[in-house]
Motif scaffolding. Structure first.
Motif, PDB file in Angstrom:
ATOM      1  N   GLN A 169      44.890  70.035  45.307  1.00 33.24           N
ATOM      2  CA  GLN A 169      43.794  70.298  45.876  1.00 33.24           C
ATOM      3  C   GLN A 169      43.186  69.044  46.319  1.00 33.24           C
ATOM      4  N   LYS A 188      48.338  69.277  55.121  1.00 33.39           N
ATOM      5  CA  LYS A 188      48.445  70.747  55.214  1.00 33.39           C
ATOM      6  C   LYS A 188      50.167  70.627  55.426  1.00 33.39           C
ATOM      7  N   GLU A 193      46.371  72.200  49.557  1.00 31.41           N
ATOM      8  CA  GLU A 193      45.184  72.951  49.638  1.00 31.41           C
ATOM      9  C   GLU A 193      44.041  71.973  50.039  1.00 31.41           C
ATOM     10  N   THR A 195      40.229  70.872  51.527  1.00 32.89           N
ATOM     11  CA  THR A 195      38.440  71.175  51.922  1.00 32.89           C
ATOM     12  C   THR A 195      37.991  70.045  52.686  1.00 32.89           C
ATOM     13  N   ASP A 212      41.441  74.783  54.754  1.00 33.40           N
ATOM     14  CA  ASP A 212      41.442  75.942  54.133  1.00 33.40           C
ATOM     15  C   ASP A 212      39.908  76.078  53.663  1.00 33.40           C
ATOM     16  N   TYR A 213      39.082  75.159  53.494  1.00 31.49           N
ATOM     17  CA  TYR A 213      37.870  75.496  53.168  1.00 31.49           C
ATOM     18  C   TYR A 213      37.074  74.294  53.939  1.00 31.49           C
TER      19      TYR A 213
END
Length: 341
Positions: A169, A188, A193, A195, A212-213
């Motif tokens: 993350q 990516k 993942e 943000t 993703d966020y």
């Protein structure tokens, strides 16, 4: 700012002639920048002369223009070291130095000139051939000029300092600029993942390039959400190290690429203690132009895996506005000076 037209054409074998360039002689705001007719430079033995088709703008241009932080004035306190800014360029080789062997006339190249004299905001520039890479065949000059410094910083921050791994993350603070948009795509591509944190006007773009966020930093402080990350790449340095370590998992890594000098120094001072007692790594990335890293980005671009995000283009006569945009933090991705506009 008045426009001056070059009457030189491409330089001949003996050099000479004049070109348009954006110059400055004193530190300050973009108002000190002006278009002037100057002499076309002559390549040294291991240099080539490039007809510049495009040059992108980086935060380093803004810092050198203002002479801040003051470390940028070392060896040039009263007047700028480089009269012509611009490090990231793309163009064609029009003259080859006596000992240069890597390129020939007509070759299309791109590169980061921050290690060999800058000078990209001009119609022509000389560069060490070791700083240049063949331009990706599938990209325009404008797209290629957007790559060198920002993309290499993203790569070195994630791969070299952050040791990016599949499934991690990752949070990118200041994700909406050049470094951030390359970093999102790279992370990516390697199975992370992601943000992205920036202002509200850039969030849609961040999602479009793969985040993703997304978080609007004016509404949400990512250090207070309770979520923890394996890797934080920080382009802006907007949070203290004591807040940032709350957002890191044990054995997580924080990599600082940009930010205020006092905060950079504090991070360097605190990093050994944090690493020792909390098992969290704190790193500050020092930019290192790297030919092999440029070659890697060339491969990514030609394969269509990672592409630059270009927000705005300006002709050379309006290059001061391009620098102002960077200083205001309003650019989504990259701004490029297009010499052919």
């Amino acid at each position: 700012m008045g426009e001056i037209r070059s009457n030189s054409g491409a330089p001949g074998k003996r050099g000479g002639g004049s070109m348009m360039a954006m110059v400055y002689d004193t530190y300050g705001t973009p108002e000190v920048l002006r278009i002037e007719q100057v002499e076309i430079p002559e390549p040294k033995d291991q240099e080539v002369l490039i007809e510049v088709h495009a040059a992108s703008v980086n935060s380093w241009d803004w810092d050198l223009l203002r002479g801040k932080p003051y470390i940028n004035r070392i060896g040039a306190f009263r007047s700028p070291r480089y009269r012509i800014l611009g490090a990231d360029i793309a163009g064609k080789v029009v003259k080859v130095g006596a000992a240069a062997t890597k390129f020939k006339l007509g070759d299309e190249v791109f590169g980061d000139l921050s290690g060999c004299g800058w000078g990209g905001f001009a119609e022509y520039v000389c560069a060490a051939e070791t700083s240049l890479t063949p331009k990706p065949a599938t990209l325009s000059f404008v797209e290629a000029a957007a790559i060198p410094q920002a993309a290499v910083l993203a790569l070195q921050g994630l791969r070299d300092n952050g040791h990016l791994q599949q499934g991690q993350q990752v949070l990118i603070n200041g994700a909406g600029g050049g470094v951030g948009t390359f970093a999102i795509q790279y992370a990516k591509l390697h199975g992370a993942e992601v943000t992205g944190v920036d202002n509200a006007g850039k969030l849609e773009m961040l999602q479009a390039v793969g985040a993703d966020y997304v978080l609007d930093y004016t509404q949400d402080d990512f250090t207070k959400t309770g979520k923890k990350y394996d890797l934080i790449l920080d382009v802006v340095g907007s949070r203290s190290i004591f807040a940032l370590k709350r957002a890191l998992r044990n054995n997580g890594t924080y990599v600082m690429i940009g930010g205020p000098t006092p905060r950079i120094l504090l991070n360097l001072l605190c990093s050994p203690l944090i690493s020792l007692f909390e098992k969290k790594k704190i790193a500050v990335l020092i930019h290192k132009p790297n030919h092999n890293d440029q070659l890697l980005w060339k491969e990514y671009a030609e394969a269509g895996k990672i592409l630059p995000v270009i927000d705005r283009q300006y002709p050379l006569r309006e290059a001061a506005q391009a620098v102002r945009d960077i200083g205001e933090g309003s650019v989504k991705g990259k701004t490029v000076v297009n010499m052919k506009l």
